[in-house]
Structures are given as structure tokens and as C-alpha cells.
Design a protein around this motif. Structure first.
Motif, PDB file in Angstrom:
ATOM      1  N   LYS A  92      -5.512   2.161   1.868  1.00  0.00           N
ATOM      2  CA  LYS A  92      -6.784   1.850   1.214  1.00  0.00           C
ATOM      3  C   LYS A  92      -6.844   2.376  -0.218  1.00  0.00           C
ATOM      4  O   LYS A  92      -7.620   1.875  -1.045  1.00  0.00           O
ATOM      5  CB  LYS A  92      -7.925   2.434   2.050  1.00  0.00           C
ATOM      6  N   SER A  93      -6.044   3.393  -0.514  1.00  0.00           N
ATOM      7  CA  SER A  93      -6.044   3.961  -1.862  1.00  0.00           C
ATOM      8  C   SER A  93      -5.510   2.960  -2.881  1.00  0.00           C
ATOM      9  O   SER A  93      -5.803   3.059  -4.067  1.00  0.00           O
ATOM     10  CB  SER A  93      -5.196   5.237  -1.904  1.00  0.00           C
ATOM     11  N   TYR A  94      -4.717   1.995  -2.411  1.00  0.00           N
ATOM     12  CA  TYR A  94      -4.173   0.990  -3.337  1.00  0.00           C
ATOM     13  C   TYR A  94      -5.257   0.096  -3.922  1.00  0.00           C
ATOM     14  O   TYR A  94      -5.081  -0.482  -4.973  1.00  0.00           O
ATOM     15  CB  TYR A  94      -3.140   0.101  -2.630  1.00  0.00           C
ATOM     16  N   TYR A  95      -6.338  -0.078  -3.189  1.00  0.00           N
ATOM     17  CA  TYR A  95      -7.298  -1.074  -3.657  1.00  0.00           C
ATOM     18  C   TYR A  95      -8.758  -0.617  -3.542  1.00  0.00           C
ATOM     19  O   TYR A  95      -9.653  -1.438  -3.365  1.00  0.00           O
ATOM     20  CB  TYR A  95      -7.091  -2.413  -2.927  1.00  0.00           C
ATOM     21  N   SER A  96      -8.987   0.702  -3.625  1.00  0.00           N
ATOM     22  CA  SER A  96     -10.383   1.138  -3.527  1.00  0.00           C
ATOM     23  C   SER A  96     -10.630   2.455  -4.258  1.00  0.00           C
ATOM     24  O   SER A  96      -9.707   3.115  -4.722  1.00  0.00           O
ATOM     25  CB  SER A  96     -10.784   1.302  -2.060  1.00  0.00           C
ATOM     26  N   SER A  97     -11.899   2.816  -4.296  1.00  0.00           N
ATOM     27  CA  SER A  97     -12.313   4.073  -4.926  1.00  0.00           C
ATOM     28  C   SER A  97     -12.238   5.252  -3.957  1.00  0.00           C
ATOM     29  O   SER A  97     -12.683   6.355  -4.278  1.00  0.00           O
ATOM     30  CB  SER A  97     -13.746   3.930  -5.454  1.00  0.00           C
ATOM     31  N   LEU A  98     -11.651   5.039  -2.771  1.00  0.00           N
ATOM     32  CA  LEU A  98     -11.625   6.081  -1.737  1.00  0.00           C
ATOM     33  C   LEU A  98     -11.141   7.454  -2.232  1.00  0.00           C
ATOM     34  O   LEU A  98     -11.800   8.470  -1.954  1.00  0.00           O
ATOM     35  CB  LEU A  98     -10.761   5.589  -0.565  1.00  0.00           C
ATOM     36  N   PRO A  99     -10.009   7.542  -2.976  1.00  0.00           N
ATOM     37  CA  PRO A  99      -9.535   8.884  -3.368  1.00  0.00           C
ATOM     38  C   PRO A  99     -10.520   9.659  -4.247  1.00  0.00           C
ATOM     39  O   PRO A  99     -10.423  10.880  -4.328  1.00  0.00           O
ATOM     40  CB  PRO A  99      -8.227   8.583  -4.132  1.00  0.00           C
ATOM     41  N   CYS A 100     -11.458   8.943  -4.885  1.00  0.00           N
ATOM     42  CA  CYS A 100     -12.429   9.638  -5.758  1.00  0.00           C
ATOM     43  C   CYS A 100     -13.227  10.688  -4.986  1.00  0.00           C
ATOM     44  O   CYS A 100     -13.700  11.668  -5.564  1.00  0.00           O
ATOM     45  CB  CYS A 100     -13.391   8.641  -6.399  1.00  0.00           C
ATOM     46  N   TYR A 101     -13.393  10.490  -3.664  1.00  0.00           N
ATOM     47  CA  TYR A 101     -14.150  11.458  -2.864  1.00  0.00           C
ATOM     48  C   TYR A 101     -13.427  12.799  -2.748  1.00  0.00           C
ATOM     49  O   TYR A 101     -14.024  13.791  -2.338  1.00  0.00           O
ATOM     50  CB  TYR A 101     -14.435  10.903  -1.469  1.00  0.00           C
ATOM     51  N   LEU A 102     -12.138  12.814  -3.069  1.00  0.00           N
ATOM     52  CA  LEU A 102     -11.376  14.072  -3.015  1.00  0.00           C
ATOM     53  C   LEU A 102     -11.575  14.900  -4.282  1.00  0.00           C
ATOM     54  O   LEU A 102     -11.221  16.073  -4.304  1.00  0.00           O
ATOM     55  CB  LEU A 102      -9.882  13.774  -2.821  1.00  0.00           C
ATOM     56  N   SER A 119      -5.054 -11.847   6.182  1.00  0.00           N
ATOM     57  CA  SER A 119      -4.275 -13.058   5.940  1.00  0.00           C
ATOM     58  C   SER A 119      -3.637 -13.037   4.553  1.00  0.00           C
ATOM     59  O   SER A 119      -2.645 -13.712   4.316  1.00  0.00           O
ATOM     60  CB  SER A 119      -5.168 -14.301   6.067  1.00  0.00           C
ATOM     61  N   TYR A 120      -4.205 -12.271   3.625  1.00  0.00           N
ATOM     62  CA  TYR A 120      -3.643 -12.181   2.277  1.00  0.00           C
ATOM     63  C   TYR A 120      -2.273 -11.515   2.270  1.00  0.00           C
ATOM     64  O   TYR A 120      -1.496 -11.739   1.364  1.00  0.00           O
ATOM     65  CB  TYR A 120      -4.569 -11.388   1.340  1.00  0.00           C
ATOM     66  N   TYR A 121      -2.016 -10.675   3.244  1.00  0.00           N
ATOM     67  CA  TYR A 121      -0.777  -9.896   3.137  1.00  0.00           C
ATOM     68  C   TYR A 121      -0.026  -9.759   4.458  1.00  0.00           C
ATOM     69  O   TYR A 121       0.681  -8.781   4.662  1.00  0.00           O
ATOM     70  CB  TYR A 121      -1.066  -8.518   2.517  1.00  0.00           C
ATOM     71  N   SER A 122      -0.174 -10.767   5.340  1.00  0.00           N
ATOM     72  CA  SER A 122       0.550 -10.638   6.608  1.00  0.00           C
ATOM     73  C   SER A 122       0.853 -11.995   7.242  1.00  0.00           C
ATOM     74  O   SER A 122       0.375 -13.039   6.799  1.00  0.00           O
ATOM     75  CB  SER A 122      -0.246  -9.790   7.603  1.00  0.00           C
ATOM     76  N   MET A 160       5.950 -16.767   1.829  1.00  0.00           N
ATOM     77  CA  MET A 160       6.508 -16.975   3.171  1.00  0.00           C
ATOM     78  C   MET A 160       7.980 -16.557   3.208  1.00  0.00           C
ATOM     79  O   MET A 160       8.430 -15.949   4.177  1.00  0.00           O
ATOM     80  CB  MET A 160       6.379 -18.452   3.594  1.00  0.00           C
ATOM     81  N   ASP A 161       8.708 -16.855   2.114  1.00  0.00           N
ATOM     82  CA  ASP A 161      10.102 -16.392   2.033  1.00  0.00           C
ATOM     83  C   ASP A 161      10.143 -14.863   2.103  1.00  0.00           C
ATOM     84  O   ASP A 161      10.983 -14.278   2.790  1.00  0.00           O
ATOM     85  CB  ASP A 161      10.749 -16.833   0.706  1.00  0.00           C
ATOM     86  N   GLU A 162       9.217 -14.242   1.366  1.00  0.00           N
ATOM     87  CA  GLU A 162       9.195 -12.779   1.311  1.00  0.00           C
ATOM     88  C   GLU A 162       8.859 -12.191   2.692  1.00  0.00           C
ATOM     89  O   GLU A 162       9.442 -11.183   3.104  1.00  0.00           O
ATOM     90  CB  GLU A 162       8.156 -12.355   0.264  1.00  0.00           C
ATOM     91  N   LEU A 201       3.472  -8.245  14.040  1.00  0.00           N
ATOM     92  CA  LEU A 201       2.991  -8.659  12.729  1.00  0.00           C
ATOM     93  C   LEU A 201       3.939  -8.174  11.645  1.00  0.00           C
ATOM     94  O   LEU A 201       4.521  -7.095  11.745  1.00  0.00           O
ATOM     95  CB  LEU A 201       1.617  -8.019  12.531  1.00  0.00           C
ATOM     96  N   GLN A 202       4.093  -8.975  10.596  1.00  0.00           N
ATOM     97  CA  GLN A 202       4.878  -8.561   9.439  1.00  0.00           C
ATOM     98  C   GLN A 202       3.933  -8.495   8.225  1.00  0.00           C
ATOM     99  O   GLN A 202       3.084  -9.365   8.056  1.00  0.00           O
ATOM    100  CB  GLN A 202       6.009  -9.576   9.211  1.00  0.00           C
ATOM    101  N   LEU A 203       4.090  -7.458   7.414  1.00  0.00           N
ATOM    102  CA  LEU A 203       3.191  -7.263   6.270  1.00  0.00           C
ATOM    103  C   LEU A 203       3.927  -7.433   4.948  1.00  0.00           C
ATOM    104  O   LEU A 203       5.108  -7.112   4.837  1.00  0.00           O
ATOM    105  CB  LEU A 203       2.587  -5.849   6.314  1.00  0.00           C
ATOM    106  N   LEU A 204       3.200  -7.916   3.947  1.00  0.00           N
ATOM    107  CA  LEU A 204       3.709  -7.949   2.574  1.00  0.00           C
ATOM    108  C   LEU A 204       3.266  -6.682   1.847  1.00  0.00           C
ATOM    109  O   LEU A 204       2.163  -6.184   2.088  1.00  0.00           O
ATOM    110  CB  LEU A 204       3.105  -9.130   1.808  1.00  0.00           C
ATOM    111  N   SER A 205       4.111  -6.173   0.942  1.00  0.00           N
ATOM    112  CA  SER A 205       3.686  -4.999   0.173  1.00  0.00           C
ATOM    113  C   SER A 205       2.608  -5.392  -0.835  1.00  0.00           C
ATOM    114  O   SER A 205       1.708  -4.619  -1.136  1.00  0.00           O
ATOM    115  CB  SER A 205       4.874  -4.356  -0.524  1.00  0.00           C
ATOM    116  N   ARG A 206       2.692  -6.614  -1.366  1.00  0.00           N
ATOM    117  CA  ARG A 206       1.637  -7.123  -2.252  1.00  0.00           C
ATOM    118  C   ARG A 206       1.125  -8.436  -1.686  1.00  0.00           C
ATOM    119  O   ARG A 206       1.892  -9.195  -1.114  1.00  0.00           O
ATOM    120  CB  ARG A 206       2.181  -7.374  -3.667  1.00  0.00           C
ATOM    121  N   GLY A 207      -0.155  -8.707  -1.850  1.00  0.00           N
ATOM    122  CA  GLY A 207      -0.788  -9.853  -1.195  1.00  0.00           C
ATOM    123  C   GLY A 207      -0.407 -11.201  -1.775  1.00  0.00           C
ATOM    124  O   GLY A 207       0.344 -11.281  -2.744  1.00  0.00           O
ATOM    125  N   LEU A 208      -0.930 -12.238  -1.197  1.00  0.00           N
ATOM    126  CA  LEU A 208      -0.699 -13.628  -1.615  1.00  0.00           C
ATOM    127  C   LEU A 208      -1.167 -13.840  -3.048  1.00  0.00           C
ATOM    128  O   LEU A 208      -2.202 -13.318  -3.432  1.00  0.00           O
ATOM    129  CB  LEU A 208      -1.477 -14.575  -0.698  1.00  0.00           C
TER     130      LEU A 208
END
Lengths: 222, 222
Positions: free
Chosen positions: A139-149, B140-143, B180-182, B215-222
Motif C-alpha cells: 500500500k505504501s507504493y500508492y498511498s499516503s499510509l506511511p505519513c502516519y509514521l 484487475s489492474y495488476y493481476s 499479458m506477456d509480462e 493468482l499471478q501479480l504484475l509489479s506495475r499495473g496495466l
């Protein structure tokens, strides 16, 4: 007819200690695992708590004296094997606070330990903490969550270090600042700077009032 | 001493119907809300279920005849206000299956309804479904999650339409195929194509065996 199921709430209360993500444990007053350190938790009180969040806030306040700005449900851990008393379910919440908040609580029996240095804890508390850390990292990748620390005021380099501690990786300064601009949760504290040796004093920032209890998300990650 | 708390599991079983994300409801056999359509759910059986996932699979199998390839815990909905019988907690799971799976189950009383067209449902089931849809949309953006909505074989344009139905937005064909390749969860089915009017027949794909239940996840989303 339903067999008796133990219904509890546990809280993963995280903070930063020496720039490391750390968890707050508390010495257990009662069996099982009496006197051992574990996550703060307790029974749901059906006559007192309107819901699980109420229960989490009540338990955290009673056992640690802490009222966190932001509490999120993590996951429910349940089954026959996790508690020697019987089939149990624990609805787990996590919260992030600045380390000063834990120091100021001055509750006896609180232990703060880096999440990477934990020993074997009672119940499935190691698994619970691992799940909380994974959630926070993600969640830290895409939110303000760490700001609470962070404390009430912080510099941008200081906040970047906090994000890096949550993510377990270094960030590029320019893209970090662009993402903070995009999040739009910070405001400079007028006339407040922090001296850094020979460097130019750094501007101090704080969370805008409306984001003190509310998470803000980025559409694309850091 | 703990007051009695009702411990249940509910399942949000989603599918695509006419390219729209849809939820499976079932006519309730017992009070409260007897005969009304609601999410499949039931009590946790402490003597039978080792954990909540076991309970979810048992309930889904008994009430709908369906064994989904992938079941994920969504959230626990709990409190005094959600069930007329008393303080209750429901650990909610969600699952995605191809619509053929629901048709093949041939269970009486199953109703499949587009999530955007729902009427007021019993308990807090509308809130639960909204939370499941939000989770699926985000994930769905990243999996590879939407792949579970496809049948055993599908074309890439068909899979893109499925992703678009989950996300509620159009996707660029080139970047969708790159992602999808990724993800690397698909394999072409040798010698299998699907004719499309005057177009060149499209290659059919399927999930690789190791990703049918994982499930398989992407490190960065669609």
C-alpha cells in the motif's frame, strides 16, 4: 445449532524505530501464554462494541492507551488450530503511529520490536504480522499510509526515509517528490525549518487537516 | 465471559453475463429473509470446518454445487446492526468463475444478476457486493484475476473484453498484450483457433496448469 466460537480482535500497531518498521507487543495478563509478549487483542464485547472497529479501538485504548489516527481491517485469521482454547476467529486491524505516540502512552509492558527481528510469538501472531507488513509494503507504493509514521512535522527527506523503510527499497528523490505533489496531502508549516549541518535548512511539512484520519490513494504507484 | 456471537461465512460468486460483471444469489431456505435472494452463506461448523476457507468451500459446494478455482478472503463484516438474530460476524470470500460453470451446476434457486442492477438485498449484502466489486476492479489492474471469468479456452480479444468488463474501461490492445506477456500465465492451445467472420481466425489460449488455482501479480499495473 452453532458450536461455540471464540470471537476476538487483534491489532498490529506499527511504528518506526531506528528507521526500521517495528511492531508493538504487550505482555499477556491471562492464560494462554500468560506473561508472554503478543499482539494487543481481546474478546469482542457484544453488549459494548457496535462492530469490530469499535472493539479494536476499545481494546487498543484499554491495553495501550493509544488512539491511532487510522485503523484498517487487515484480514480475519480463524480456525481450530490457532488457539488452544478452541475454534477461534480474530479480526485483525493494523494501525501506524509515530514512535513518540508509543513513548507518550507510557503503558507498562509495551515492547516495540523490529518486524525483521521477531522471535516466535504466541498463537499465529508471526503470520499476522507478516501479513500486515506485506499489506503496508504494497500500500505504501500508492498511498499516503506511511505519513502516519511521521511525527506532527517532518521534512521531505525525512518522509522519503519513512517511505523507504516501509518499502524496503531506495526511492528516487525527484519522482518521490512528484508523487507527494500528486497525493496532495501535505502542506508546508509556515516559517518552520529544520537545520541540517552545513546544508540549507529544510522546510517542515505536516498532513493537511482533512488527511489526518483519511488515507489518500494514487491512481498509479510510486 | 463472552456473549454469544453468530459466526458465518458468505461468498460473493462473480461471473460475466452479457459482458457485465454479475453476482450469484440464492433463494434463502430459512428465516430471516426466508425465500429472498441473498449471497450464498451459512454458519461456520466448528466441528467440521478446520478454518474459514474450509467453511466457504463447504457452503458453496452444498448450496450451489460449485467448486471455484480461486477463492480469496475479502473482508469481515460484523456488528450488532447487520443481522436481526443478534451480533454477527460474516467472513466474506469472493470467487470468479466462467458463466458456464454456474449453468452446469444446475442448482435450483440460483439467480445471476448484473452487479449494477441489484435491488435491495437482505442483511448488508449490497455493501458486501460493492466491496467485492471494488476489490476486483482494483486487482484487475495488476493481476491474472479476470482470467478466472473466461472459459477453458479463449482468444486474446475475448480476454481483453473480460478485463474491460472488470475494470469498467477500455484498454489499449498493444499495452494489454504486453501486460499479458509480462504476466506469463497463458499458453496457446496447439491447432485451436476461433473464426471471426471475415477476419483471420484468432488463436485460442488457456491458463497454464500452474496458474489455474494461483493468482499471478504484475509489479506495475496495466
Amino acid at each position: 445449532m452453532q458450536q461455540s466460537i471464540i470471537a476476538t480482535v487483534d491489532i498490529v500497531l506499527l511504528t518506526l524505530q531506528q528507521q526500521r518498521l517495528s511492531v508493538t507487543l504487550i505482555k499477556r495478563d491471562n492464560p494462554p501464554f500468560q506473561t508472554m509478549a503478543a499482539l494487543p487483542g481481546g474478546y469482542i464485547h457484544a453488549q459494548e462494541d457496535n462492530n469490530c472497529l469499535d472493539a479494536a479501538l476499545r481494546i487498543l485504548s484499554t491495553k495501550t492507551g493509544i488512539v491511532p489516527p487510522y485503523l484498517e481491517q487487515l484480514q480475519t485469521f480463524a480456525g481450530i488450530a490457532r488457539d488452544p482454547r478452541g475454534w477461534s476467529m480474530s479480526v485483525v486491524y493494523f494501525a501506524l503511529v509515530a514512535s513518540e505516540v508509543i513513548t507518550a502512552a507510557q503503558h507498562d509492558g509495551l515492547v516495540v520490536c523490529a518486524v525483521d527481528d521477531l522471535w516466535h510469538l504466541p498463537f499465529d501472531h508471526n503470520d499476522i504480522i507478516a501479513a500486515a507488513v506485506a499489506r503496508i509494503r504494497n500500500k505504501s507504493y500508492y498511498s499516503s499510509l506511511p505519513c502516519y509514521l511521521a511525527g506532527p512535522m517532518f521534512t521531505l527527506p525525512g518522509l522519503q526515509k519513512i517511505y523507504e523503510a516501509c518499502l524496503g527499497e531506495s526511492l528516487n528523490k525527484v519522482s518521490f517528490r512528484r508523487k507527494m505533489d500528486e497525493l496532495n496531502v501535505l502542506e508546508p508549516v509556515s516559517g518552520q525549518t529544520e537545520a541540517h549541518g552545513a546544508h540549507r535548512p529544510a522546510q517542515l511539512y505536516r498532513l493537511k487537516a482533512q488527511f489526518k484520519n483519511q488515507l489518500q490513494l494514487l491512481s498509479r504507484g510510486l
